[in-house]
Design a protein around this motif. Structure first.
Motif, PDB file in Angstrom:
ATOM      1  N   ILE A  47       0.816  -1.220   0.000  1.00 52.24           N
ATOM      2  CA  ILE A  47       0.000   0.000   0.000  1.00 52.24           C
ATOM      3  C   ILE A  47       0.848   1.268   0.000  1.00 52.24           C
ATOM      4  N   ALA A  48       2.177   1.139   0.038  1.00 52.08           N
ATOM      5  CA  ALA A  48       3.050   2.310   0.111  1.00 52.08           C
ATOM      6  C   ALA A  48       2.832   3.298  -1.032  1.00 52.08           C
ATOM      7  N   PRO A  49       2.698   2.856  -2.310  1.00 50.19           N
ATOM      8  CA  PRO A  49       2.451   3.843  -3.365  1.00 50.19           C
ATOM      9  C   PRO A  49       1.183   4.654  -3.146  1.00 50.19           C
ATOM     10  N   GLY A  50       0.117   4.013  -2.675  1.00 45.06           N
ATOM     11  CA  GLY A  50      -1.109   4.750  -2.398  1.00 45.06           C
ATOM     12  C   GLY A  50      -0.925   5.754  -1.279  1.00 45.06           C
ATOM     13  N   VAL A  51      -0.183   5.370  -0.239  1.00 47.73           N
ATOM     14  CA  VAL A  51       0.081   6.293   0.864  1.00 47.73           C
ATOM     15  C   VAL A  51       0.867   7.499   0.373  1.00 47.73           C
ATOM     16  N   VAL A  52       1.881   7.250  -0.450  1.00 43.35           N
ATOM     17  CA  VAL A  52       2.711   8.346  -0.970  1.00 43.35           C
ATOM     18  C   VAL A  52       1.880   9.305  -1.802  1.00 43.35           C
ATOM     19  N   TRP A  53       1.013   8.776  -2.648  1.00 43.21           N
ATOM     20  CA  TRP A  53       0.228   9.641  -3.522  1.00 43.21           C
ATOM     21  C   TRP A  53      -0.831  10.429  -2.758  1.00 43.21           C
ATOM     22  N   VAL A  54      -1.478   9.818  -1.790  1.00 43.50           N
ATOM     23  CA  VAL A  54      -2.452  10.556  -0.984  1.00 43.50           C
ATOM     24  C   VAL A  54      -1.745  11.644  -0.186  1.00 43.50           C
ATOM     25  N   ALA A  55      -0.562  11.334   0.362  1.00 42.27           N
ATOM     26  CA  ALA A  55       0.201  12.337   1.093  1.00 42.27           C
ATOM     27  C   ALA A  55       0.625  13.477   0.173  1.00 42.27           C
ATOM     28  N   ALA A  56       1.007  13.159  -1.069  1.00 43.47           N
ATOM     29  CA  ALA A  56       1.388  14.205  -2.022  1.00 43.47           C
ATOM     30  C   ALA A  56       0.196  15.092  -2.374  1.00 43.47           C
ATOM     31  N   LEU A  57      -0.973  14.483  -2.553  1.00 38.67           N
ATOM     32  CA  LEU A  57      -2.171  15.270  -2.857  1.00 38.67           C
ATOM     33  C   LEU A  57      -2.510  16.217  -1.709  1.00 38.67           C
ATOM     34  N   LEU A  58      -2.488  15.713  -0.492  1.00 36.54           N
ATOM     35  CA  LEU A  58      -2.811  16.562   0.653  1.00 36.54           C
ATOM     36  C   LEU A  58      -1.741  17.627   0.872  1.00 36.54           C
ATOM     37  N   ALA A  59      -0.482  17.305   0.574  1.00 35.24           N
ATOM     38  CA  ALA A  59       0.578  18.301   0.673  1.00 35.24           C
ATOM     39  C   ALA A  59       0.373  19.425  -0.342  1.00 35.24           C
ATOM     40  N   ALA A  60      -0.118  19.076  -1.534  1.00 40.43           N
ATOM     41  CA  ALA A  60      -0.406  20.105  -2.537  1.00 40.43           C
ATOM     42  C   ALA A  60      -1.542  21.014  -2.098  1.00 40.43           C
ATOM     43  N   LEU A  61      -2.442  20.490  -1.251  1.00 40.04           N
ATOM     44  CA  LEU A  61      -3.593  21.267  -0.787  1.00 40.04           C
ATOM     45  C   LEU A  61      -3.272  22.170   0.395  1.00 40.04           C
ATOM     46  N   LEU A  62      -2.204  21.900   1.124  1.00 41.13           N
ATOM     47  CA  LEU A  62      -1.922  22.655   2.342  1.00 41.13           C
ATOM     48  C   LEU A  62      -1.847  24.170   2.118  1.00 41.13           C
ATOM     49  N   PRO A  63      -1.128  24.647   1.084  1.00 42.98           N
ATOM     50  CA  PRO A  63      -1.036  26.103   0.914  1.00 42.98           C
ATOM     51  C   PRO A  63      -2.116  26.704   0.028  1.00 42.98           C
ATOM     52  N   VAL A  64      -3.234  25.998  -0.194  1.00 39.65           N
ATOM     53  CA  VAL A  64      -4.205  26.456  -1.194  1.00 39.65           C
ATOM     54  C   VAL A  64      -4.813  27.806  -0.817  1.00 39.65           C
ATOM     55  N   GLU A  65      -4.954  28.087   0.486  1.00 41.94           N
ATOM     56  CA  GLU A  65      -5.548  29.357   0.895  1.00 41.94           C
ATOM     57  C   GLU A  65      -4.620  30.537   0.675  1.00 41.94           C
ATOM     58  N   THR A  66      -3.339  30.285   0.456  1.00 43.94           N
ATOM     59  CA  THR A  66      -2.374  31.365   0.247  1.00 43.94           C
ATOM     60  C   THR A  66      -1.915  31.477  -1.210  1.00 43.94           C
ATOM     61  N   LEU A  67      -2.476  30.666  -2.097  1.00 44.54           N
ATOM     62  CA  LEU A  67      -2.030  30.701  -3.491  1.00 44.54           C
ATOM     63  C   LEU A  67      -2.505  31.951  -4.223  1.00 44.54           C
ATOM     64  N   LEU A  68      -3.755  32.338  -4.008  1.00 43.19           N
ATOM     65  CA  LEU A  68      -4.313  33.484  -4.740  1.00 43.19           C
ATOM     66  C   LEU A  68      -5.045  34.479  -3.849  1.00 43.19           C
ATOM     67  N   ALA A  69      -5.604  34.018  -2.741  1.00 39.72           N
ATOM     68  CA  ALA A  69      -6.414  34.904  -1.897  1.00 39.72           C
ATOM     69  C   ALA A  69      -5.651  36.137  -1.413  1.00 39.72           C
ATOM     70  N   PRO A  70      -4.381  36.031  -0.949  1.00 38.77           N
ATOM     71  CA  PRO A  70      -3.670  37.251  -0.526  1.00 38.77           C
ATOM     72  C   PRO A  70      -3.508  38.273  -1.636  1.00 38.77           C
ATOM     73  N   ASP A  71      -3.230  37.813  -2.861  1.00 36.80           N
ATOM     74  CA  ASP A  71      -3.087  38.742  -3.986  1.00 36.80           C
ATOM     75  C   ASP A  71      -4.422  39.369  -4.372  1.00 36.80           C
ATOM     76  N   MET A  72      -5.502  38.651  -4.151  1.00 37.87           N
ATOM     77  CA  MET A  72      -6.817  39.241  -4.377  1.00 37.87           C
ATOM     78  C   MET A  72      -7.127  40.297  -3.319  1.00 37.87           C
ATOM     79  N   ASP A  73      -6.760  40.030  -2.082  1.00 40.89           N
ATOM     80  CA  ASP A  73      -7.089  40.944  -1.000  1.00 40.89           C
ATOM     81  C   ASP A  73      -6.286  42.241  -1.058  1.00 40.89           C
ATOM     82  N   ASP A  74      -4.988  42.146  -1.422  1.00 34.76           N
ATOM     83  CA  ASP A  74      -4.162  43.364  -1.433  1.00 34.76           C
ATOM     84  C   ASP A  74      -4.151  44.089  -2.776  1.00 34.76           C
ATOM     85  N   GLY A  75      -4.918  43.596  -3.746  1.00 31.54           N
ATOM     86  CA  GLY A  75      -5.044  44.295  -5.027  1.00 31.54           C
ATOM     87  C   GLY A  75      -3.983  43.965  -6.054  1.00 31.54           C
TER      88      GLY A  75
END
Length: 208
Positions: A47-75
């Motif tokens: 099951i290691a490949p599945g664990v690695v891929w799920v961890a990679a997906l969740l790692a990609a999601l961690l900074p999602v709130e800072t990808l565009l929202a700050p640039d939208m807020d400060d203009g």
């Protein structure tokens, strides 16, 4: 202009105190999972490949709130639009910077995760190649979700609900990358996501 935007986004990522969060999360998942599974080495290796891929997906999601929202807020997004820079270019640069910012550290941490999960070296190389081919799609999906939730408070949870169903083909082809043709399908999924991502994100950001 595209390269200038990528350099700007990478410098912001490098200055962020949360730059190591995706890697730490990735390694922690790999470290904790054996304790949850128990001493069954064969099951853990399977099951290691599945664990690695799920961890990679969740790692990609961690900074999602800072990808565009700050640039939208400060203009910043509005200023780029006033200068005549297409939103599609801005979003494409953000996808590229996000991919470089989270996938390359993940690949560097993969040997550590592989040892913790009992992955054989040959399987580890296949996983690394699959992650290299599939993480661009995860980055594109993350930026699309960030654009859709940029104006919402606490949009990170909603972004996860948006990305998870769309990421299923990437996860399926990534986990089964050792099967004939799976790696090609994974690369095709990444190309489709990269082709659609900038336009979908720009459409979500563009004011009515």
């Amino acid at each position: 202009m595209f390269l200038a935007l990528v350099r700007r986004d990478l410098s912001l990522i490098a200055r962020s105190p949360a730059i190591w969060m995706p890697v730490m999360f990735f390694v922690l998942v790999a470290a904790l999972f054996p304790f949850a599974i128990g001493p069954d080495a064969r099951l853990l290796t399977r099951i290691a490949p599945g664990v690695v891929w799920v961890a990679a997906l969740l790692a990609a999601l961690l900074p999602v709130e800072t990808l565009l929202a700050p640039d939208m807020d400060d203009g910043t997004i509005d200023q780029l639009m006033v200068r005549g820079i297409a939103l599609e270019i801005v979003c494409a640069a953000r996808i590229c910077a996000h991919w470089l910012g989270f996938s390359l550290p993940l690949l560097a941490a993969l040997p550590v995760a592989g040892v913790l999960l009992g992955v054989e070296p040959a399987v580890g190389w296949q996983l690394a190649l699959a992650l290299l081919a599939g993480t661009p799609a995860l980055a594109s999906l993350a930026v699309m979700a960030a654009a859709l939730t940029a104006s919402l408070r606490g949009g990170g949870a909603l972004a996860g609900l948006i990305i998870l169903p769309l990421a299923l083909p990437v996860l399926i082809f990534g986990v089964g990358a050792d099967a004939p043709g799976a790696l090609r399908l994974l690369m095709a999924a990444s190309l489709v996501a990269l082709a659609i991502g900038p336009f979908a994100a720009a459409a979500a950001l563009r004011p009515d």
